[in-house]
Design a protein around this motif. Structure first.
Motif, PDB file in Angstrom:
ATOM      1  N   TYR A 147      43.528  39.090  43.243  1.00  0.00           N
ATOM      2  CA  TYR A 147      43.081  40.401  42.797  1.00  0.00           C
ATOM      3  C   TYR A 147      43.845  40.797  41.540  1.00  0.00           C
ATOM      4  CZ  TYR A 147      40.746  40.869  47.306  1.00  0.00           C
ATOM      5  OH  TYR A 147      39.936  40.678  48.395  1.00  0.00           O
ATOM      6  N   PRO A 148      43.258  41.626  40.715  1.00  0.00           N
ATOM      7  CA  PRO A 148      43.973  42.081  39.507  1.00  0.00           C
ATOM      8  C   PRO A 148      45.197  42.899  39.895  1.00  0.00           C
ATOM      9  CG  PRO A 148      41.960  43.364  39.868  1.00  0.00           C
ATOM     10  CD  PRO A 148      41.917  42.224  40.828  1.00  0.00           C
ATOM     11  N   THR A 149      46.245  42.797  39.103  1.00  0.00           N
ATOM     12  CA  THR A 149      47.455  43.589  39.347  1.00  0.00           C
ATOM     13  C   THR A 149      47.465  44.791  38.420  1.00  0.00           C
ATOM     14  OG1 THR A 149      48.733  42.275  37.781  1.00  0.00           O
ATOM     15  CG2 THR A 149      48.798  41.588  40.091  1.00  0.00           C
ATOM     16  N   LEU A 290      45.490  44.952  43.392  1.00  0.00           N
ATOM     17  CA  LEU A 290      44.579  46.049  43.707  1.00  0.00           C
ATOM     18  C   LEU A 290      43.193  45.506  44.064  1.00  0.00           C
ATOM     19  CD1 LEU A 290      44.496  49.168  43.823  1.00  0.00           C
ATOM     20  CD2 LEU A 290      43.477  49.099  41.532  1.00  0.00           C
ATOM     21  N   PRO A 291      42.954  45.334  45.378  1.00  0.00           N
ATOM     22  CA  PRO A 291      41.627  44.884  45.819  1.00  0.00           C
ATOM     23  C   PRO A 291      40.590  45.982  45.639  1.00  0.00           C
ATOM     24  CG  PRO A 291      43.311  44.620  47.535  1.00  0.00           C
ATOM     25  CD  PRO A 291      43.882  45.516  46.487  1.00  0.00           C
ATOM     26  N   PRO A 292      39.317  45.661  45.774  1.00  0.00           N
ATOM     27  CA  PRO A 292      38.280  46.704  45.757  1.00  0.00           C
ATOM     28  C   PRO A 292      38.484  47.690  46.903  1.00  0.00           C
ATOM     29  CG  PRO A 292      37.320  44.509  45.546  1.00  0.00           C
ATOM     30  CD  PRO A 292      38.752  44.316  45.870  1.00  0.00           C
ATOM     31  N   GLU A 293      37.867  48.858  46.799  1.00  0.00           N
ATOM     32  CA  GLU A 293      38.093  49.929  47.772  1.00  0.00           C
ATOM     33  C   GLU A 293      37.798  49.495  49.201  1.00  0.00           C
ATOM     34  OE1 GLU A 293      36.798  54.579  48.637  1.00  0.00           O
ATOM     35  OE2 GLU A 293      35.942  53.485  46.946  1.00  0.00           O
ATOM     36  N   THR A 294      36.705  48.771  49.403  1.00  0.00           N
ATOM     37  CA  THR A 294      36.349  48.352  50.765  1.00  0.00           C
ATOM     38  C   THR A 294      37.431  47.471  51.370  1.00  0.00           C
ATOM     39  OG1 THR A 294      33.984  48.427  50.224  1.00  0.00           O
ATOM     40  CG2 THR A 294      34.619  47.173  52.178  1.00  0.00           C
ATOM     41  N   ALA A 295      37.927  46.526  50.589  1.00  0.00           N
ATOM     42  CA  ALA A 295      38.989  45.636  51.080  1.00  0.00           C
ATOM     43  C   ALA A 295      40.282  46.408  51.312  1.00  0.00           C
ATOM     44  CB  ALA A 295      39.210  44.505  50.079  1.00  0.00           C
ATOM     45  N   ARG A 296      40.598  47.346  50.419  1.00  0.00           N
ATOM     46  CA  ARG A 296      41.815  48.166  50.586  1.00  0.00           C
ATOM     47  C   ARG A 296      41.777  48.948  51.890  1.00  0.00           C
ATOM     48  NH1 ARG A 296      40.976  50.310  45.551  1.00  0.00           N
ATOM     49  NH2 ARG A 296      40.762  52.379  46.501  1.00  0.00           N
ATOM     50  N   LYS A 297      40.642  49.542  52.180  1.00  0.00           N
ATOM     51  CA  LYS A 297      40.521  50.340  53.396  1.00  0.00           C
ATOM     52  C   LYS A 297      40.667  49.461  54.637  1.00  0.00           C
ATOM     53  CE  LYS A 297      37.819  54.208  51.592  1.00  0.00           C
ATOM     54  NZ  LYS A 297      38.900  55.179  51.840  1.00  0.00           N
TER      55      LYS A 297
END
Length: 333
Positions: A147-149, A290-297
């Protein structure tokens, strides 16, 4: 070997050194080793009768302190040692059941509780170890994905704490969160300070804020965090603390702040200053994936549920320890 006592497995020793919680020293049985050497400052003894496990529990109860109090002269303390004469120590009276069968039953019951406590402690330790492994896996290459940092400052704000004077401290008013209010990763309210002064809205905590100890004389306290679980009215934080307010709609930042990735960046250049600290400048330089929002949640939900398991296991452990303490106080006169 001269100048020492040789203590054998199953024998007892009285340590006359006093400390917090042990105002009149402690008496322990040698259990882990076949034998050991002790300074002649200790009083060593072996039982002539009585169940050894029962007597061990009796000395753990601290009920015997009354007798030691009677023979240790007030103020007779030297270099952390109580002045307890050996002959008078052996003349102390203790009220115990004479029936060894009764002693054995009591000892077996307490041993069962000790085993339960040890098993629960092992569960807590293993859960924490597993959680550390999860954090290390999550905050490296998440599930093998790259994921991008981003800089922490891009996804969170850093808010310095309230400065107040001793004259502001009151019995009521705004609660000031300090390092002592963070225990085992959650908020604790056993030691609270309140101030009677106007506190700007920007210095009041919000739900899902992360409070961090950023300055302390003890390095081990620097960096410890807790999540603000709800909107706490009239609550601020002290000058040695910092609120890290996430711009993301989840608890991903909180979990990152407990990861080895974060600590390795923060403490890499810390020296031996008297007061260790984490500054805004240090936090500005920290990076995280920083993963996408769905993965973060999903990640936040998984780690938060694991935190709940750890907290419940710790509550159970505390309950067992307090239960044993209460039983020891009731078992012995």
């Amino acid at each position: 070997m001269s100048g020492y006592y040789l203590l054998k497995n199953g024998e007892f020793a009285y340590n006359k050194s006093y400390s917090v919680g042990y105002d009149f020293g402690s008496i322990k049985r040698l259990d882990r080793y076949p034998m050991g050497a002790l300074s002649t400052l200790y009083i060593c003894f072996v039982l002539k009768r009585h169940e050894s496990d029962f007597i061990k529990a009796y000395f753990d109860s601290l009920k015997w302190y009354r007798e030691i109090y009677m023979i240790s002269a007030e103020g007779a303390r030297n270099h952390g040692l109580l002045n307890v004469p050996t002959e008078e120590f052996f003349d102390t009276k203790h009220y115990l059941p004479e029936n060894t069968d009764e002693q054995r039953k009591i000892a077996n019951f307490l041993i069962a509780i000790d085993k339960k406590i040890a098993a629960q402690q092992s569960l807590v330790d293993n859960l924490k170890k597993y959680k550390r492994g999860l954090l290390n896996k999550v905050f490296s290459n998440i599930n093998g994905n790259i994921y991008p940092t981003v800089y922490l400052s891009e996804v969170a704000d850093f808010l310095q704490g309230l400065t107040y004077s001793p004259s502001d401290v009151s019995v009521a008013g705004y609660l000031v969160l300090r390092s002592s209010n963070i225990q085992n990763g959650v908020l604790s309210f056993d030691d609270c300070v309140y101030v009677d002064k106007k506190v700007d809205e920007s210095l009041q905590v919000k739900c899902d804020d992360v409070i961090m100890c950023v300055r302390n004389g003890s390095k081990k306290l620097v960096g410890k965090t807790a999540l603000i679980p709800n909107n706490m009215a009239m609550t601020t934080w002290g000058a040695f603390m910092m609120i890290i307010r996430s711009k993301l709609n989840d608890t991903y930042i909180f979990h990152y702040l407990n990861s080895q990735m974060f600590f390795s960046q923060v403490f890499k250049d810390m020296g031996t200053a008297t007061i260790n600290q984490i500054t805004k400048g240090i936090l500005n330089e920290c990076k995280l994936p920083l993963p996408p929002e769905t993965a973060r949640k999903q990640i936040s939900k998984m780690l938060s549920s694991f935190d709940v398991k750890i907290q419940n296991a710790e509550i159970c452990l505390t309950t067992l320890v307090e239960l044993k303490k209460a039983l020891l106080q009731q078992l012995f006169i």
